[in-house]
Write a protein that holds these residues in place. Structure first.
Motif, PDB file in Angstrom:
ATOM      1  N   ALA A 242       1.849   1.905  -3.056  1.00 10.13           N
ATOM      2  CA  ALA A 242       1.168   2.398  -4.532  1.00 10.13           C
ATOM      3  C   ALA A 242       0.907   4.556  -4.554  1.00 10.13           C
ATOM      4  O   ALA A 242       0.835   4.333  -5.044  1.00 10.13           O
ATOM      5  CB  ALA A 242      -0.035   1.969  -4.408  1.00 10.13           C
ATOM      6  N   ILE A 243       1.048   3.960  -3.133  1.00  4.73           N
ATOM      7  CA  ILE A 243       1.209   5.825  -2.704  1.00  4.73           C
ATOM      8  C   ILE A 243       2.366   6.479  -3.125  1.00  4.73           C
ATOM      9  O   ILE A 243       2.252   7.496  -3.886  1.00  4.73           O
ATOM     10  CB  ILE A 243       0.698   5.838  -0.569  1.00  4.73           C
TER      11      ILE A 243
ATOM     12  N   ALA B 296       3.679  10.026  -9.445  1.00  2.94           N
ATOM     13  CA  ALA B 296       3.127  10.728 -11.502  1.00  2.94           C
ATOM     14  C   ALA B 296       1.644  11.939 -10.964  1.00  2.94           C
ATOM     15  O   ALA B 296       2.000  12.646 -12.039  1.00  2.94           O
ATOM     16  CB  ALA B 296       1.793   9.536 -11.232  1.00  2.94           C
ATOM     17  N   GLU B 297       1.577  11.855 -10.158  1.00  8.94           N
ATOM     18  CA  GLU B 297       0.705  13.004  -9.734  1.00  8.94           C
ATOM     19  C   GLU B 297       2.028  14.416  -9.802  1.00  8.94           C
ATOM     20  O   GLU B 297       2.142  15.629 -10.950  1.00  8.94           O
ATOM     21  CB  GLU B 297       0.876  13.658  -8.461  1.00  8.94           C
TER      22      GLU B 297
ATOM     23  N   ARG C 183       0.785  -1.134   0.050  1.00  6.68           N
ATOM     24  CA  ARG C 183      -0.039  -0.337   0.002  1.00  6.68           C
ATOM     25  C   ARG C 183       0.881   1.444   0.255  1.00  6.68           C
ATOM     26  O   ARG C 183       0.465   2.170  -0.807  1.00  6.68           O
ATOM     27  CB  ARG C 183      -1.080   0.238   1.138  1.00  6.68           C
TER      28      ARG C 183
ATOM     29  N   LYS D  77       4.206   5.623  -5.729  1.00  7.09           N
ATOM     30  CA  LYS D  77       3.565   5.643  -6.993  1.00  7.09           C
ATOM     31  C   LYS D  77       2.814   7.009  -7.932  1.00  7.09           C
ATOM     32  O   LYS D  77       2.837   7.637  -8.584  1.00  7.09           O
ATOM     33  CB  LYS D  77       3.129   4.755  -7.331  1.00  7.09           C
ATOM     34  N   ALA D  78       1.838   6.521  -6.598  1.00 13.94           N
ATOM     35  CA  ALA D  78       0.811   7.963  -6.976  1.00 13.94           C
ATOM     36  C   ALA D  78       1.429   8.987  -7.609  1.00 13.94           C
ATOM     37  O   ALA D  78       1.102   9.741  -8.313  1.00 13.94           O
ATOM     38  CB  ALA D  78      -0.691   7.395  -6.237  1.00 13.94           C
ATOM     39  N   ARG D  79       2.012   9.121  -6.318  1.00 16.18           N
ATOM     40  CA  ARG D  79       2.646  10.169  -5.534  1.00 16.18           C
ATOM     41  C   ARG D  79       3.775  10.821  -6.325  1.00 16.18           C
ATOM     42  O   ARG D  79       3.593  12.375  -7.441  1.00 16.18           O
ATOM     43  CB  ARG D  79       3.187  11.050  -4.644  1.00 16.18           C
TER      44      ARG D  79
END
Ligand SMILES: [Zn+2]
Ligand SMILES: [Zn+2]
Length: 167
Positions: free
Chosen positions: A150-151, A157-158, A147, A153-155
């Motif tokens: 994933a957080i 990408a953002e 998890r 990775k999302a940051r």
């Protein structure tokens, strides 16, 4: 009877300390006030000691101070609080400085189980070298590493989408 209450209070303080450590790490050490002391813990270096170790010193002073107050007043519940705070400090040093950062003079890295999860969670905290954007601020409760990844990775990408420099 008192021994039961003493033990319960010590354990309660121990677990409460994880909340105190999380909040301090998240908002003081990664905040404008405390980053100055914490920064070198997030940067690669080959020094034996870090400025960040001063946080450990502060914790030890608080723990010892509580024992002194307990001794001066003779109050059992202050002794229980002192013991809970100190136990947390010992576990923190074992997990953080020992297991994760291998500052002890031998090599022992847990390969599986909860100890492994603790190591992974804190390694992911170190995936970010800047003050902002880090995950996993606790030391005894380890969030699921998948998890956390994933957080992160999302940051990333953002930030890429916003065309900001990578952390
Ligand atoms: Zn940190
Ligand atoms: Zn660390």
């Amino acid at each position: 009877m008192t021994l039961v209450w003493f033990t319960l209070l010590t354990l309660a303080v121990f677990f409460l300390m994880e909340g105190v450590a999380w909040t301090t790490h998240r908002y003081i050490m990664h905040g404008p006030l405390g980053w100055g002391w914490h920064r070198d813990h997030h940067e690669p270096h080959d020094k034996t000691f870090e400025v960040n170790d001063l946080y450990g010193v502060v914790g030890a002073v608080v723990g010892t101070g509580l024992f002194v107050v307990a001794w001066l007043t003779g109050l059992w519940w202050i002794r229980a609080i002192a013991l809970g705070v100190t136990l947390y400090g010992v576990v923190y040093a074992f997990v953080h400085d020992g297991l994760v950062h291998q500052r002890w003079p031998f090599h022992w890295m847990p390969r599986n189980g909860y100890a492994r999860r603790l190591v992974q969670a804190h390694k992911l905290h170190h995936a970010v070298q800047t003050r902002d954007g880090a995950v996993s601020f606790g030391f005894v409760f380890a969030p699921n590493p998948q998890r956390l990844s994933a957080i992160l990775k999302a940051r990333r990408a953002e930030r890429a989408a916003a065309d900001l420099p990578a952390e």
